[in-house]
Motif scaffolding. Structure first.
Motif, PDB file in Angstrom:
ATOM      1  N   UNK A  83       1.122  -0.982  -0.376  1.00  0.00           N
ATOM      2  CA  UNK A  83       0.067  -0.029  -0.042  1.00  0.00           C
ATOM      3  C   UNK A  83       0.566   1.345   0.036  1.00  0.00           C
ATOM      4  N   UNK A  84       0.428   2.200  -0.753  1.00  0.00           N
ATOM      5  CA  UNK A  84       1.331   3.530  -0.064  1.00  0.00           C
ATOM      6  C   UNK A  84       0.382   4.227   0.557  1.00  0.00           C
ATOM      7  N   UNK A  85       2.092   4.491   1.356  1.00  0.00           N
ATOM      8  CA  UNK A  85       2.431   5.616   2.971  1.00  0.00           C
ATOM      9  C   UNK A  85       1.526   7.181   2.049  1.00  0.00           C
ATOM     10  N   UNK A  86       1.343   8.243   2.547  1.00  0.00           N
ATOM     11  CA  UNK A  86       1.973   9.819   2.209  1.00  0.00           C
ATOM     12  C   UNK A  86       3.428  10.194   2.433  1.00  0.00           C
ATOM     13  N   UNK A  87       4.568   9.848   2.853  1.00  0.00           N
ATOM     14  CA  UNK A  87       5.639  10.934   2.332  1.00  0.00           C
ATOM     15  C   UNK A  87       6.438   9.827   2.632  1.00  0.00           C
ATOM     16  N   UNK A  88       7.402   9.656   0.857  1.00  0.00           N
ATOM     17  CA  UNK A  88       8.190   8.665   0.429  1.00  0.00           C
ATOM     18  C   UNK A  88       9.963   9.418   1.253  1.00  0.00           C
ATOM     19  N   UNK A  89       9.773  10.410   2.061  1.00  0.00           N
ATOM     20  CA  UNK A  89      10.876  11.387   2.369  1.00  0.00           C
ATOM     21  C   UNK A  89      11.381  10.816   3.991  1.00  0.00           C
ATOM     22  N   UNK A  90      12.103   9.810   4.279  1.00  0.00           N
ATOM     23  CA  UNK A  90      12.253   8.858   5.306  1.00  0.00           C
ATOM     24  C   UNK A  90      12.829  10.323   6.411  1.00  0.00           C
ATOM     25  N   UNK A  91      12.574  12.113   6.117  1.00  0.00           N
ATOM     26  CA  UNK A  91      12.524  12.598   6.921  1.00  0.00           C
ATOM     27  C   UNK A  91      11.060  12.812   8.117  1.00  0.00           C
ATOM     28  N   UNK A  92      10.591  12.764   7.069  1.00  0.00           N
ATOM     29  CA  UNK A  92       8.775  12.642   7.907  1.00  0.00           C
ATOM     30  C   UNK A  92       8.055  11.758   8.183  1.00  0.00           C
ATOM     31  N   UNK A  93       8.974  10.493   8.419  1.00  0.00           N
ATOM     32  CA  UNK A  93       8.645   8.868   8.981  1.00  0.00           C
ATOM     33  C   UNK A  93       8.844   9.254  10.601  1.00  0.00           C
ATOM     34  N   UNK A  94       7.981   8.350  11.434  1.00  0.00           N
ATOM     35  CA  UNK A  94       8.006   8.393  12.722  1.00  0.00           C
ATOM     36  C   UNK A  94       9.254   7.522  12.996  1.00  0.00           C
ATOM     37  N   UNK A  95      10.097   7.582  14.142  1.00  0.00           N
ATOM     38  CA  UNK A  95      10.813   6.788  14.392  1.00  0.00           C
ATOM     39  C   UNK A  95      11.046   5.036  14.318  1.00  0.00           C
ATOM     40  N   UNK A  96      10.997   4.095  14.395  1.00  0.00           N
ATOM     41  CA  UNK A  96      11.317   3.017  14.178  1.00  0.00           C
ATOM     42  C   UNK A  96      10.578   2.189  15.042  1.00  0.00           C
ATOM     43  N   UNK A  97      10.856   2.798  16.585  1.00  0.00           N
ATOM     44  CA  UNK A  97      10.330   2.046  17.853  1.00  0.00           C
ATOM     45  C   UNK A  97       8.819   2.349  17.690  1.00  0.00           C
ATOM     46  N   UNK A  98       8.635   3.731  17.485  1.00  0.00           N
ATOM     47  CA  UNK A  98       7.653   4.034  17.562  1.00  0.00           C
ATOM     48  C   UNK A  98       6.250   3.461  16.804  1.00  0.00           C
ATOM     49  N   UNK A  99       6.895   2.866  14.918  1.00  0.00           N
ATOM     50  CA  UNK A  99       6.666   2.508  14.148  1.00  0.00           C
ATOM     51  C   UNK A  99       5.786   0.864  14.555  1.00  0.00           C
ATOM     52  N   UNK A 100       6.885   0.670  15.569  1.00  0.00           N
ATOM     53  CA  UNK A 100       7.052  -1.321  15.758  1.00  0.00           C
ATOM     54  C   UNK A 100       6.059  -1.128  17.259  1.00  0.00           C
ATOM     55  N   UNK A 101       6.083  -0.029  18.030  1.00  0.00           N
ATOM     56  CA  UNK A 101       4.818  -0.083  19.057  1.00  0.00           C
ATOM     57  C   UNK A 101       3.209  -0.623  18.665  1.00  0.00           C
ATOM     58  N   UNK A 102       3.561   0.849  17.825  1.00  0.00           N
ATOM     59  CA  UNK A 102       2.176   0.489  16.487  1.00  0.00           C
ATOM     60  C   UNK A 102       1.516  -0.841  15.866  1.00  0.00           C
TER      61      UNK A 102
END
Length: 191
Positions: free
Chosen positions: A56-75
């Motif tokens: 699926x497609x997310x809203x941003x392909x720029x890694x600077x806009x991404x949440x930290x990996x730990x936050x994504x894993x928790x989610x």
């Protein structure tokens, strides 16, 4: 002289036929599994999400806009516990970052589950049952390593070796069973 040569060729053909038939009978189930699973793996990207889910497609392909990996894993873990199972192991098999899609996949070891999250917002994009992973493990024999929890990949190695050698033997004996009688007929016509 010609008769001896012909008898020798016929004996070789009988031996090859016996090897071909015996190995085919012994390995029939494995050849069947490999052929069906290989066919399914060839079609997995064209299965309409049945074998392999689309990324699926997310809203941003720029890694600077991404949440930290730990936050994504928790989610991903929270979504897994709420939507799939609160009792399954939360151990990860792998994490696939799809930068060009703005998406990250958390793939869990138990049950072939995957969760696709938007890398920037952390929102759920898709929950998938990774049937393709199961089919791939069935195809290469690593499912037995997983089931028996060997952790070494030894069963996969032995399986791949046996099946590779069997395919070689089938090819060699099958070729000889095809070409041998032609050569014998050709020599008989010459004589």
């Amino acid at each position: 002289m010609q008769k001896n040569k012909r008898q020798k060729q016929a004996k070789i053909l009988r031996t090859f036929r016996k090897i071909h038939r015996t190995s085919g009978a012994l390995l029939f189930v494995f050849f069947f599994i490999i052929s069906i699973s290989g066919l399914l793996l060839g079609w997995k990207k064209h299965s309409g999400d049945l074998i392999l889910s689309k990324s699926r497609q997310g809203i941003s392909t720029d890694l600077k806009d991404w949440l930290p990996l730990d936050a994504l894993h928790t989610n991903a873990v929270k979504i897994f516990q709420d939507s799939i199972s609160s009792t399954h192991s939360l151990a990860l098999d792998r994490v696939d970052v799809k930068k060009d899609k703005g998406m990250i996949k958390f793939i869990f070891e138990q049950g072939y589950w995957g969760i696709q999250l938007d890398g920037a917002s952390g929102k759920l994009l898709h929950i998938e049952r990774r049937r393709g992973d199961f089919i791939e493990q069935l195809h290469d024999g690593s499912i037995l390593d997983k089931f028996l929890n060997t952790g070494t990949g030894l069963i996969k190695l032995v399986y791949a070796t046996i099946m590779g050698l069997a395919l070689f033997v089938f090819t060699a004996t099958g070729f000889w069973l095809w070409i041998g009688p032609k050569r014998m007929r050709k020599e008989a016509v010459k004589a």
